[in-house]
Motif scaffolding. Structure first.
Motif, PDB file in Angstrom:
ATOM      1  N   SER A 250      58.342 -29.549 -18.283  1.00  0.00           N
ATOM      2  CA  SER A 250      57.476 -30.667 -18.658  1.00  0.00           C
ATOM      3  C   SER A 250      56.662 -31.175 -17.466  1.00  0.00           C
ATOM      4  CB  SER A 250      58.335 -31.819 -19.197  1.00  0.00           C
ATOM      5  OG  SER A 250      57.552 -32.984 -19.371  1.00  0.00           O
ATOM      6  N   ASN A 251      55.395 -31.480 -17.726  1.00  0.00           N
ATOM      7  CA  ASN A 251      54.636 -32.256 -16.736  1.00  0.00           C
ATOM      8  C   ASN A 251      54.092 -33.534 -17.387  1.00  0.00           C
ATOM      9  OD1 ASN A 251      52.647 -30.994 -18.277  1.00  0.00           O
ATOM     10  ND2 ASN A 251      51.244 -30.714 -16.553  1.00  0.00           N
ATOM     11  N   PHE A 252      54.898 -34.039 -18.329  1.00  0.00           N
ATOM     12  CA  PHE A 252      54.567 -35.286 -19.029  1.00  0.00           C
ATOM     13  C   PHE A 252      54.462 -36.461 -18.059  1.00  0.00           C
ATOM     14  CE2 PHE A 252      55.883 -39.247 -21.052  1.00  0.00           C
ATOM     15  CZ  PHE A 252      55.143 -39.268 -22.224  1.00  0.00           C
ATOM     16  N   MET A 253      55.221 -36.407 -16.979  1.00  0.00           N
ATOM     17  CA  MET A 253      55.281 -37.562 -16.075  1.00  0.00           C
ATOM     18  C   MET A 253      53.939 -37.919 -15.449  1.00  0.00           C
ATOM     19  SD  MET A 253      58.090 -39.299 -15.893  1.00  0.00           S
ATOM     20  CE  MET A 253      58.203 -40.041 -14.261  1.00  0.00           C
ATOM     21  N   ARG A 254      52.968 -37.021 -15.479  1.00  0.00           N
ATOM     22  CA  ARG A 254      51.647 -37.392 -14.950  1.00  0.00           C
ATOM     23  C   ARG A 254      50.970 -38.453 -15.821  1.00  0.00           C
ATOM     24  NH1 ARG A 254      47.216 -32.893 -16.429  1.00  0.00           N
ATOM     25  NH2 ARG A 254      48.021 -32.170 -18.444  1.00  0.00           N
ATOM     26  N   PHE A 255      51.430 -38.564 -17.078  1.00  0.00           N
ATOM     27  CA  PHE A 255      50.877 -39.584 -17.969  1.00  0.00           C
ATOM     28  C   PHE A 255      51.594 -40.932 -17.831  1.00  0.00           C
ATOM     29  CE2 PHE A 255      49.943 -35.513 -20.015  1.00  0.00           C
ATOM     30  CZ  PHE A 255      48.587 -35.644 -20.291  1.00  0.00           C
ATOM     31  N   ALA A 256      52.833 -40.907 -17.332  1.00  0.00           N
ATOM     32  CA  ALA A 256      53.671 -42.108 -17.320  1.00  0.00           C
ATOM     33  C   ALA A 256      53.118 -43.269 -16.495  1.00  0.00           C
ATOM     34  CB  ALA A 256      55.081 -41.757 -16.849  1.00  0.00           C
ATOM     35  N   PRO A 257      52.440 -43.041 -15.359  1.00  0.00           N
ATOM     36  CA  PRO A 257      51.955 -44.182 -14.575  1.00  0.00           C
ATOM     37  C   PRO A 257      50.799 -44.947 -15.220  1.00  0.00           C
ATOM     38  CG  PRO A 257      52.170 -42.203 -13.206  1.00  0.00           C
ATOM     39  CD  PRO A 257      52.274 -41.769 -14.628  1.00  0.00           C
ATOM     40  N   VAL A 258      50.101 -44.315 -16.186  1.00  0.00           N
ATOM     41  CA  VAL A 258      48.894 -44.965 -16.729  1.00  0.00           C
ATOM     42  C   VAL A 258      49.021 -45.321 -18.203  1.00  0.00           C
ATOM     43  CG1 VAL A 258      47.387 -43.849 -15.039  1.00  0.00           C
ATOM     44  CG2 VAL A 258      47.794 -42.730 -17.245  1.00  0.00           C
ATOM     45  N   THR A 259      50.176 -45.069 -18.809  1.00  0.00           N
ATOM     46  CA  THR A 259      50.350 -45.283 -20.245  1.00  0.00           C
ATOM     47  C   THR A 259      51.086 -46.595 -20.522  1.00  0.00           C
ATOM     48  OG1 THR A 259      50.361 -42.912 -20.718  1.00  0.00           O
ATOM     49  CG2 THR A 259      51.415 -44.340 -22.353  1.00  0.00           C
ATOM     50  N   ASP A 260      50.527 -47.380 -21.445  1.00  0.00           N
ATOM     51  CA  ASP A 260      51.156 -48.647 -21.845  1.00  0.00           C
ATOM     52  C   ASP A 260      51.969 -48.485 -23.129  1.00  0.00           C
ATOM     53  OD1 ASP A 260      49.770 -50.594 -19.877  1.00  0.00           O
ATOM     54  OD2 ASP A 260      48.093 -49.480 -20.760  1.00  0.00           O
ATOM     55  N   LEU A 261      51.428 -47.728 -24.062  1.00  0.00           N
ATOM     56  CA  LEU A 261      52.068 -47.512 -25.360  1.00  0.00           C
ATOM     57  C   LEU A 261      52.081 -46.016 -25.633  1.00  0.00           C
ATOM     58  CD1 LEU A 261      53.055 -48.130 -28.272  1.00  0.00           C
ATOM     59  CD2 LEU A 261      50.718 -48.784 -28.853  1.00  0.00           C
ATOM     60  N   TYR A 262      53.268 -45.468 -25.838  1.00  0.00           N
ATOM     61  CA  TYR A 262      53.404 -44.038 -26.100  1.00  0.00           C
ATOM     62  C   TYR A 262      53.865 -43.818 -27.535  1.00  0.00           C
ATOM     63  CZ  TYR A 262      55.639 -39.434 -26.227  1.00  0.00           C
ATOM     64  OH  TYR A 262      56.029 -38.182 -26.597  1.00  0.00           O
ATOM     65  N   MET A 263      53.118 -42.990 -28.280  1.00  0.00           N
ATOM     66  CA  MET A 263      53.461 -42.633 -29.656  1.00  0.00           C
ATOM     67  C   MET A 263      53.857 -41.162 -29.687  1.00  0.00           C
ATOM     68  SD  MET A 263      50.453 -44.557 -31.796  1.00  0.00           S
ATOM     69  CE  MET A 263      50.264 -46.347 -31.708  1.00  0.00           C
ATOM     70  N   ALA A 264      55.111 -40.890 -30.043  1.00  0.00           N
ATOM     71  CA  ALA A 264      55.633 -39.520 -30.067  1.00  0.00           C
ATOM     72  C   ALA A 264      55.520 -38.964 -31.477  1.00  0.00           C
ATOM     73  CB  ALA A 264      57.084 -39.499 -29.599  1.00  0.00           C
ATOM     74  N   GLY A 265      54.554 -38.063 -31.674  1.00  0.00           N
ATOM     75  CA  GLY A 265      54.353 -37.480 -32.997  1.00  0.00           C
ATOM     76  C   GLY A 265      54.435 -35.972 -32.984  1.00  0.00           C
ATOM     77  N   HIS A 266      55.096 -35.423 -31.968  1.00  0.00           N
ATOM     78  CA  HIS A 266      55.187 -33.977 -31.779  1.00  0.00           C
ATOM     79  C   HIS A 266      56.370 -33.397 -32.544  1.00  0.00           C
ATOM     80  CE1 HIS A 266      57.734 -36.034 -28.835  1.00  0.00           C
ATOM     81  NE2 HIS A 266      58.600 -35.082 -29.156  1.00  0.00           N
ATOM     82  N   PHE A 267      56.347 -32.069 -32.704  1.00  0.00           N
ATOM     83  CA  PHE A 267      57.522 -31.335 -33.184  1.00  0.00           C
ATOM     84  C   PHE A 267      58.271 -30.822 -31.965  1.00  0.00           C
ATOM     85  CE2 PHE A 267      59.458 -27.162 -33.974  1.00  0.00           C
ATOM     86  CZ  PHE A 267      60.397 -27.516 -34.939  1.00  0.00           C
ATOM     87  N   TYR A 268      59.594 -31.022 -31.974  1.00  0.00           N
ATOM     88  CA  TYR A 268      60.405 -30.553 -30.856  1.00  0.00           C
ATOM     89  C   TYR A 268      61.273 -29.389 -31.316  1.00  0.00           C
ATOM     90  CZ  TYR A 268      63.832 -30.316 -27.137  1.00  0.00           C
ATOM     91  OH  TYR A 268      64.628 -29.855 -26.117  1.00  0.00           O
ATOM     92  N   GLY A 269      61.084 -28.233 -30.676  1.00  0.00           N
ATOM     93  CA  GLY A 269      61.854 -27.046 -31.028  1.00  0.00           C
ATOM     94  C   GLY A 269      63.006 -26.816 -30.073  1.00  0.00           C
ATOM     95  N   ASN A 270      64.042 -26.149 -30.541  1.00  0.00           N
ATOM     96  CA  ASN A 270      65.197 -25.828 -29.693  1.00  0.00           C
ATOM     97  C   ASN A 270      64.757 -25.039 -28.470  1.00  0.00           C
ATOM     98  OD1 ASN A 270      67.019 -27.077 -31.379  1.00  0.00           O
ATOM     99  ND2 ASN A 270      67.459 -25.231 -32.552  1.00  0.00           N
ATOM    100  N   PRO A 273      61.370 -27.875 -23.251  1.00  0.00           N
ATOM    101  CA  PRO A 273      61.709 -28.903 -22.264  1.00  0.00           C
ATOM    102  C   PRO A 273      61.638 -30.301 -22.876  1.00  0.00           C
ATOM    103  CG  PRO A 273      59.938 -27.453 -21.478  1.00  0.00           C
ATOM    104  CD  PRO A 273      60.117 -27.182 -22.932  1.00  0.00           C
ATOM    105  N   TYR A 274      62.475 -31.202 -22.364  1.00  0.00           N
ATOM    106  CA  TYR A 274      62.344 -32.607 -22.727  1.00  0.00           C
ATOM    107  C   TYR A 274      61.014 -33.135 -22.176  1.00  0.00           C
ATOM    108  CZ  TYR A 274      67.227 -33.117 -24.252  1.00  0.00           C
ATOM    109  OH  TYR A 274      68.418 -33.030 -24.937  1.00  0.00           O
ATOM    110  N   LEU A 275      60.395 -34.081 -22.894  1.00  0.00           N
ATOM    111  CA  LEU A 275      59.166 -34.672 -22.375  1.00  0.00           C
ATOM    112  C   LEU A 275      59.468 -35.508 -21.133  1.00  0.00           C
ATOM    113  CD1 LEU A 275      58.531 -34.145 -25.551  1.00  0.00           C
ATOM    114  CD2 LEU A 275      56.531 -35.527 -25.038  1.00  0.00           C
ATOM    115  N   PHE A 276      60.368 -36.480 -21.304  1.00  0.00           N
ATOM    116  CA  PHE A 276      60.855 -37.182 -20.113  1.00  0.00           C
ATOM    117  C   PHE A 276      62.353 -37.434 -20.265  1.00  0.00           C
ATOM    118  CE2 PHE A 276      59.463 -40.782 -22.787  1.00  0.00           C
ATOM    119  CZ  PHE A 276      60.511 -41.683 -22.675  1.00  0.00           C
ATOM    120  N   THR A 277      63.049 -37.323 -19.158  1.00  0.00           N
ATOM    121  CA  THR A 277      64.511 -37.444 -19.137  1.00  0.00           C
ATOM    122  C   THR A 277      64.919 -38.860 -18.738  1.00  0.00           C
ATOM    123  OG1 THR A 277      64.665 -36.847 -16.807  1.00  0.00           O
ATOM    124  CG2 THR A 277      64.678 -35.024 -18.419  1.00  0.00           C
ATOM    125  N   LYS A 278      66.214 -39.129 -18.808  1.00  0.00           N
ATOM    126  CA  LYS A 278      66.727 -40.427 -18.367  1.00  0.00           C
ATOM    127  C   LYS A 278      66.418 -40.658 -16.892  1.00  0.00           C
ATOM    128  CE  LYS A 278      70.414 -41.191 -21.770  1.00  0.00           C
ATOM    129  NZ  LYS A 278      70.036 -40.224 -22.802  1.00  0.00           N
TER     130      LYS A 278
END
Length: 401
Positions: A250-270, A273-278
């Protein structure tokens, strides 16, 4: 061929239905051998009277019907032996809470067809409520943002009649200069996008979203290759990602510093990668304060989703530092909306959409000897046994896993 529309008995009550009165009319008009009886229900979004006005029989029982159509799981005690049933069984992923239901289906010699696996020859689902999950989920995301920031209060979606009325509520908002991120470009993601476009929000490219500031609220809809990279640095297409998810990170974290509201509408397959971890959520650059997890994979790719929420109590807080549930109003909390039955909040619209697809794609299979294998692929149980396609569930049924 006698179809029965069953009364939904699962709690909390679900007001949706597979076939609206108009959809029932289409079935009997298009297929002269078809009969439909609707089981009387006090909670269904379409009243008994609406079906009767459409010329559809309403009765206190549908035990005399051949094929019984429902939405949610049928309680074990309400199953009628030796029937064909259609409903979402929530068993194909070995959900432990429905093990008894699948056992009861087998013991009662029921032929179970699961809506979730009604597909075409390419494996694409033919009937789904996903678009409506996206529509309601996006609305609920803004409602969550208003409650978290104390800037505004939207009415609950379940108290609003239809999609256009939801959009009308969103148009009234005076939003600050926030950035909204939406993952997914399937039914769910595009349903959410309908709402963002409908309320007049400006859409940006990924580059603009990451690098520029705006004087108005904006959104960016991203797909799998926008938030995943191959570990070896090669650039390939989406097909490669779905074939080889373990080769990506995942390189989702590049979005994390600039995002206020995140809407997760994706399909996750077995294996994806996780989008973002704990651990990701603990980082100082993680600025997301509201997550509308429409996809709602618990303990999955969106670390803040530690449980599903309900229509009655749609929000909870997640404290990244303690990895625990807290009051969503606390400054350190991420407000999480993770309702797992969102289309139930828009029962009329979602039933009409689902029913249209069912009439177009599924009903003909009963009258053309299942020429395209639609019924065969969706049939999970027959003659008291799992069909070969679903034999992987045997150990689950036997309690061995």
């Amino acid at each position: 061929m006698h179809f029965g529309i069953i009364r939904e008995r699962k709690n909390p009550p679900d007001r949706r239905v597979v076939l609206s009165p108009q959809a029932c009319q289409k079935v009997v008009e298009n297929h002269k051998q078809a009969q439909i009886t609707v089981e009387s229900s006090p909670v269904r979004v379409f009243t008994d009277e609406e079906y009767q006005k459409a010329g559809i029989a309403v009765a206190s029982t549908v035990a005399g019907c051949d094929i019984l159509l429902g939405v949610k799981e049928v309680p074990v005690e309400a199953l009628i032996p030796n029937k064909k049933y259609f409903f979402f069984s929530h068993t194909i992923k070995k959900q432990p809470y429905n093990r008894k239901l699948l056992r009861a289906v087998l013991e009662n010699n029921i032929e179970l067809y699961d809506h979730e696996v009604i597909t075409n020859t390419k494996g694409i689902r033919l009937v789904a409520f996903g678009r409506y999950a996206g529509i309601v989920g996006a609305y609920n995301g803004f409602r969550a943002y208003g409650l978290k920031t104390n800037l505004f209060q939207l009415p609950k979606a379940e108290d609003i009649a239809h999609q256009q009325a939801l959009i009308a509520e969103l148009k009234k908002l005076q939003l600050p200069q926030i950035k909204i991120l939406l993952t997914g470009k399937g039914r769910v993601g595009n349903g959410a996008r309908e709402m963002l476009v409908g309320m007049g929000l400006k859409e940006t490219t990924v580059k603009e979203y990451l690098e520029e500031t705006f004087e108005v609220p904006v959104f960016c809809q991203i797909d799998v290759l926008d938030y995943n990279l191959r570990k070896d640095g090669l650039v390939k297409d989406e097909t490669d990602f779905f074939k080889n998810p373990s080769e990506y990170e995942s390189n989702f974290m590049r979005f994390a510093p600039v995002t206020d509201l995140y809407m997760a509408g994706h399909f996750y397959g077995n294996g994806a990668p996780y989008l973002f971890t704990k651990e990701d959520a603990k980082q100082p650059q993680f600025k997301i304060k509201v997550v509308a997890d429409i996809s709602c994979d618990v303990d999955g790719p969106v670390a803040s989703t530690i449980r599903s929420s309900t229509i009655a109590e749609p929000l909870y807080g997640y404290d990244p530092q303690t990895e625990s549930e807290v009051d969503y109003r606390l400054p350190e909390a991420i407000a999480v909306m993770a309702v797992d039955n969102l289309p139930a909040e828009l029962p009329r619209d979602s039933s009409e959409g689902f029913g249209q697809a069912f009439v177009d794609s599924v009903i003909p299979a009963f009258f053309n000897e299942d020429a395209d294998g639609i019924l065969e692929r969706a049939l999970m149980t027959k003659n008291g046994k799992l069909t070969p396609r679903y034999s992987y569930l045997q150990d689950y049924i036997d309690g061995k896993e």
